[in-house]
Design a protein around this motif. Structure first.
Motif, PDB file in Angstrom:
ATOM      1  N   LEU A  29       0.829  -1.213   0.000  1.00 58.19           N
ATOM      2  CA  LEU A  29       0.000   0.000   0.000  1.00 58.19           C
ATOM      3  C   LEU A  29       0.860   1.259   0.000  1.00 58.19           C
ATOM      4  N   THR A  30       2.021   1.209   0.675  1.00 56.93           N
ATOM      5  CA  THR A  30       2.920   2.362   0.648  1.00 56.93           C
ATOM      6  C   THR A  30       3.383   2.615  -0.778  1.00 56.93           C
ATOM      7  N   GLY A  31       3.706   1.551  -1.497  1.00 56.89           N
ATOM      8  CA  GLY A  31       4.091   1.681  -2.903  1.00 56.89           C
ATOM      9  C   GLY A  31       2.956   2.261  -3.730  1.00 56.89           C
ATOM     10  N   MET A  32       1.716   1.811  -3.444  1.00 56.65           N
ATOM     11  CA  MET A  32       0.560   2.318  -4.186  1.00 56.65           C
ATOM     12  C   MET A  32       0.349   3.807  -3.915  1.00 56.65           C
ATOM     13  N   ARG A  33       0.649   4.204  -2.679  1.00 56.67           N
ATOM     14  CA  ARG A  33       0.483   5.618  -2.324  1.00 56.67           C
ATOM     15  C   ARG A  33       1.526   6.475  -3.043  1.00 56.67           C
ATOM     16  N   ILE A  34       2.747   5.984  -3.124  1.00 60.41           N
ATOM     17  CA  ILE A  34       3.786   6.720  -3.862  1.00 60.41           C
ATOM     18  C   ILE A  34       3.369   6.830  -5.330  1.00 60.41           C
ATOM     19  N   SER A  35       2.840   5.710  -5.865  1.00 63.95           N
ATOM     20  CA  SER A  35       2.463   5.672  -7.287  1.00 63.95           C
ATOM     21  C   SER A  35       1.358   6.669  -7.613  1.00 63.95           C
ATOM     22  N   ILE A  36       0.355   6.755  -6.770  1.00 62.89           N
ATOM     23  CA  ILE A  36      -0.757   7.655  -7.098  1.00 62.89           C
ATOM     24  C   ILE A  36      -0.255   9.094  -7.111  1.00 62.89           C
ATOM     25  N   GLY A  37       0.675   9.401  -6.220  1.00 60.65           N
ATOM     26  CA  GLY A  37       1.253  10.744  -6.196  1.00 60.65           C
ATOM     27  C   GLY A  37       1.979  11.045  -7.496  1.00 60.65           C
ATOM     28  N   ILE A  38       2.809  10.083  -7.940  1.00 60.92           N
ATOM     29  CA  ILE A  38       3.570  10.278  -9.176  1.00 60.92           C
ATOM     30  C   ILE A  38       2.616  10.389 -10.361  1.00 60.92           C
ATOM     31  N   ALA A  39       1.575   9.519 -10.386  1.00 57.21           N
ATOM     32  CA  ALA A  39       0.630   9.534 -11.504  1.00 57.21           C
ATOM     33  C   ALA A  39      -0.039  10.894 -11.612  1.00 57.21           C
ATOM     34  N   TRP A  40      -0.394  11.470 -10.485  1.00 59.23           N
ATOM     35  CA  TRP A  40      -1.053  12.774 -10.505  1.00 59.23           C
ATOM     36  C   TRP A  40      -0.098  13.876 -10.933  1.00 59.23           C
ATOM     37  N   LEU A  41       1.189  13.726 -10.588  1.00 63.83           N
ATOM     38  CA  LEU A  41       2.193  14.692 -11.063  1.00 63.83           C
ATOM     39  C   LEU A  41       2.327  14.613 -12.572  1.00 63.83           C
ATOM     40  N   VAL A  42       2.340  13.372 -13.085  1.00 59.84           N
ATOM     41  CA  VAL A  42       2.654  13.166 -14.494  1.00 59.84           C
ATOM     42  C   VAL A  42       1.472  13.520 -15.389  1.00 59.84           C
ATOM     43  N   ILE A  43       0.235  13.348 -14.903  1.00 59.74           N
ATOM     44  CA  ILE A  43      -0.928  13.558 -15.784  1.00 59.74           C
ATOM     45  C   ILE A  43      -0.975  14.997 -16.303  1.00 59.74           C
ATOM     46  N   VAL A  44      -0.579  15.957 -15.453  1.00 63.00           N
ATOM     47  CA  VAL A  44      -0.637  17.361 -15.878  1.00 63.00           C
ATOM     48  C   VAL A  44       0.280  17.581 -17.076  1.00 63.00           C
ATOM     49  N   ALA A  45       1.519  17.063 -16.945  1.00 55.13           N
ATOM     50  CA  ALA A  45       2.464  17.223 -18.039  1.00 55.13           C
ATOM     51  C   ALA A  45       2.000  16.453 -19.276  1.00 55.13           C
TER      52      ALA A  45
END
Lengths: 307, 280
Positions: free
Chosen positions: B209-225
Motif C-alpha cells: 500500500l505504501t508503494g501504491m500511495r507513492i504511485s498515485i502521487g507520481i501519476a497525478w504529477l505526471v498527468i498534468v504534463a
C-alpha cells in the motif's frame, strides 16, 4: 525404550564455508525417544540444537542421515509435529482466536467456521486465555502470547511438540506458570515433547530425559541423563529431592567444563551408543539402543546427609 | 488534552500564515493609483496595468471571484476549448484511475512472483533498474506512434510511471515477510496458494500500500504534463490553454485544484494503508 517413537539416525548438518571448506555443525547424531516422553536438549549456543529441532520439524533437511517418526521417515513438515517458536510467531493481523483457528482450519480443511471456532476455543480455554479471544497479539503480554503459541500447537492435536526455548524471553514468574501448564498438559494428554532450553532447572522440572550436547562446530551428543525425580514432582519443592543437586551439579559441570573437553577426553565415544547417566541408581540396566549398554553411575548424596 | 491544545494552536498558526500570505499577495498586486496621464480613451485601451500601476498578476480577490464562478458551474460544456473545471478534472482523474488500476493489476501479481522467486528477482533486476529511472514522458512519442491515440497514450504514460513504485514495494514486501510466519504456515502444511493469501499478502500489505500511495502521487504529477502534451481535455490541457489565453487567474485556480485533488488521492490511499497496517 524398546518403543522408538522418534529415532534420529546418523544425521549431520554441514554448511559450505569460505574457500570451498565445509563447516560441520554436527555429524553422526543418533538419538531416540519413546512415546509420551519429555526430552530436553541442553548445550551451548552454536552446538546445533536449533538445527536438530528444525530437522525434526521438517523445516530444515539434514545433510546426511534420516529422522524416523512413528515408523516413517519424515520428509518436510507435518501437522503431526507442532512447533512452539521462541518468538511465539503469532500472525499479528489475526486475533487470538484467529491465530488458533488458522491452525485448526489448516488441519481440518472441511470443517465449517462454527466447528473450527469451537475447537479453537477449547484450546484457548485450556491455556487460560478465555476472555482474550478477540485481542490482537500486540495487546497481549509476552506470557499470554506464548500461551497462544501453545494453544495453537496443541489445537492440531499433534503426535509431538517441538519447542525451541519457548520461555526464554519471559520473566521468571511467567516462565514458572507456563512451565507448570506445559507439564500439566503434556502429562494429561500423553504428549511427546522435545524441547531446547538453556535453563537447567527448567530441564530438571520438565524432562524425563536430558540430552547433553558438546560445543560446536563438530558437536556430539555426549550423554543422555535420565531424570531420577518422581513423575509427580512439583516446581516449588524440586530442590528438596535428595537427588536434585547431584543431577543439577552433573549438568552444570557438563556445561561449564566437560562440554568443551568431552570430545578430546573421550576418544572411544560411540555416537550410536551414547552413555545413559542414571544418577543415584547403581547397577540398574536399561537397554538403551537395543545393544550393549555403557553406563555411568553418579552417586547421589547419602540419605543421612540430606536429612 | 495536551494533544488537542497542540492541534488548536497548530490550526491557529496555519490560519495566521494563510492570512499573511493572502495579505501580502493582495498588497503586492493592488493598484497604486494613477501613474501616467493620458487621454481617457487611450487609458481605456491600455488597461489598468498601464494606467493604475496594477500588477498583471491577479490578486487574491480576483482569483477568489473567478474560483467562485467556476465552482458555481463546474460542469458546463461550451465546446472543445471551454469546459467546466469539473469536466476537466474528471477527465484527468479518469485517465489517472485507468492507468493506475492497470498498473495495480500488473504490478502486484508480478511483484508477488518476483518476490517469491529469488531466481526471477535476480533475472529481472537489471531490466527494472534500467526502466525505472526513465521519465514517463519519454515514452510518449513511442506510445503515440504505436497506440495512435493521444488519450490512450496518456493512460499508457500513467501506467508506466505508476508501475515501478508498486512493483518494487511489492517485491520488497513479499521478499521480506518474516521467516517465522512462513515457518508457521509450513509447519501447518499450508499450500502455496493459501500461504500467499493468508500469510504473505497480509504481511506485505502495508509495504504494498505504501508503494501504491507513492504511485498515485507520481501519476497525478505526471498527468498534468502528459495532458499538456496530448491536449484536448484534462486539467493539464486546461492550464496550458489558459496560459495561451493569458488568463493567469485561471492558471492559479487550476494549480490550486491540482493540489487539492492530489491531496485527496493521497489521503484515500493513506486511509487504505492504515486499514491494512497491523501493530506488532
Amino acid at each position: 525404550m524398546s518403543d522408538k517413537f522418534i529415532s534420529i539416525e546418523g544425521i549431520a548438518k554441514r554448511y559450505p564455508g569460505a574457500g570451498g571448506a565445509t563447516t560441520t555443525i554436527f555429524e553422526d547424531l543418533w538419538l531416540s525417544m519413546a512415546r509420551g516422553e519429555f526430552a530436553c536438549v541442553i548445550g551451548h549456543s552454536g552446538c546445533g540444537k536449533t538445527t536438530v529441532l528444525n530437522i525434526l520439524a521438517g523445516l530444515d533437511a539434514p545433510s546426511e542421515g534420516a529422522v524416523i517418526v512413528d515408523g516413517q521417515a519424515i520428509s518436510g513438515t507435518s501437522l503431526d509435529r507442532a512447533v512452539i517458536f521462541q518468538s511465539h510467531a503469532l500472525l499479528p493481523w489475526r486475533t487470538v482466536l484467529g491465530n488458533v483457528a488458522y491452525a485448526v482450519s489448516s488441519k481440518w480443511r472441511s470443517w465449517d467456521r462454527a466447528k473450527v471456532r469451537a475447537h479453537a476455543q477449547k484450546f484457548i480455554d485450556l491455556v487460560g486465555l478465555s476472555g482474550s479471544e478477540h485481542k490482537r497479539p500486540s495487546e497481549l503480554s509476552g506470557g499470554m502470547k506464548q500461551r497462544v503459541g501453545i494453544a495453537r500447537a496443541l489445537s492440531i492435536t499433534p503426535k509431538m511438540m517441538l519447542m525451541d526455548e519457548p520461555f526464554s524471553a519471559l520473566d521468571a514468574l511467567t516462565r514458572g506458570t507456563l512451565q507448570d501448564e506445559v507439564r500439566r498438559i503434556c502429562l494429561e494428554t500423553g504428549q511427546t515433547a522435545f524441547m531446547i532450553t538453556h535453563d537447567v532447572d527448567e530441564a530438571i522440572y520438565l524432562a524425563d530425559k536430558i540430552f547433553l550436547m558438546t560445543n560446536g562446530p563438530g558437536a556430539v551428543l555426549a550423554e543422555v541423563v535420565e531424570n531420577p525425580l518422581p513423575r509427580d514432582r512439583g516446581r516449588t519443592d524440586l530442590h528438596r529431592h535428595p537427588l536434585y543437586y547431584a543431577l543439577r551439579n552433573h549438568i552444570i559441570d557438563f556445561l561449564v567444563t566437560r562440554s568443551k573437553t568431552f570430545v578430546a577426553e573421550t576418544p572411544g565415544h560411540d555416537p550410536r551408543n551414547v552413555p545413559v547417566v542414571q544418577i543415584g541408581k547403581p547397577g540398574l540396566s536399561i537397554a538403551a539402543n537395543g545393544e550393549e549398554q555403557r553406563q555411568t553411575w553418579i552417586p547421589g548424596p547419602s540419605p543421612g546427609l540430606t536429612a | 488534552m495536551n494533544n488537542t491544545s497542540l492541534r488548536v494552536r497548530a490550526g491557529l498558526v496555519s490560519i495566521v500564515l494563510l492570512a499573511a500570505f493572502l495579505g501580502i499577495w493582495h498588497i503586492a498586486t493592488r493598484s497604486t493609483g494613477t501613474t501616467t496621464t493620458m487621454s481617457p480613451e487611450y487609458a481605456k485601451l491600455m488597461g489598468l496595468t498601464a494606467t493604475q500601476g496594477k500588477s498583471a498578476m491577479p490578486g487574491p480577490l480576483d482569483v477568489g471571484a473567478k474560483l467562485w464562478e467556476h465552482l458555481k458551474r463546474p460542469f458546463y460544456d461550451n465546446g472543445p476549448n471551454d469546459k467546466g473545471l469539473g469536466i476537466q478534472l474528471g477527465y484527468s482523474i479518469a485517465r489517472v484511475g485507468t492507468g493506475y488500476l492497470l498498473a495495480v493489476l500488473v504490478a502486484i501479481p508480478l511483484g508477488f512472483l518476483i518476490g517469491m522467486s529469488p531466481l526471477l528477482s535476480k533475472a529481472l533486476d537489471p531490466f527494472i533498474q534500467v526502466l525505472k529511472p526513465i521519465s514517463p514522458l519519454a515514452w510518449m512519442p513511442l506510445a503515440l506512434y504505436t497506440i495512435k491515440d493521444s488519450s490512450v497514450s496518456a493512460i499508457f504514460v500513467i501506467f508506466i510511471c505508476s508501475i515501478w513504485p508498486m512493483l518494487l514495494n511489492t517485491v520488497f514486501g513479499v521478499a521480506s515477510v518474516r521467516k517465522e510466519w512462513i515457518n508457521v504456515a509450513r509447519t501447518l502444511e499450508v499450500g502455496t496458494i493459501r500461504r500467499a493469501f493468508t500469510v504473505i499478502l497480509p504481511a506485505a500489505a502495508p509495504t504494498i500500500l505504501t508503494g501504491m500511495r507513492i504511485s498515485i502521487g507520481i501519476a497525478w504529477l505526471v498527468i498534468v504534463a502528459a495532458e499538456m502534451l496530448v491536449g484536448g481535455t484534462g486539467i493539464g490541457y486546461f492550464v496550458w490553454n489558459e496560459w495561451n489565453n493569458l488568463s493567469i487567474t485561471n492558471v492559479i485556480i487550476a494549480i490550486l485544484l491540482i493540489g487539492v485533488v492530489g491531496m485527496l488521492l493521497d489521503q484515500i490511499l493513506a486511509r487504505f494503508t492504515r486499514m491494512v497496517t497491523f501493530p506488532e
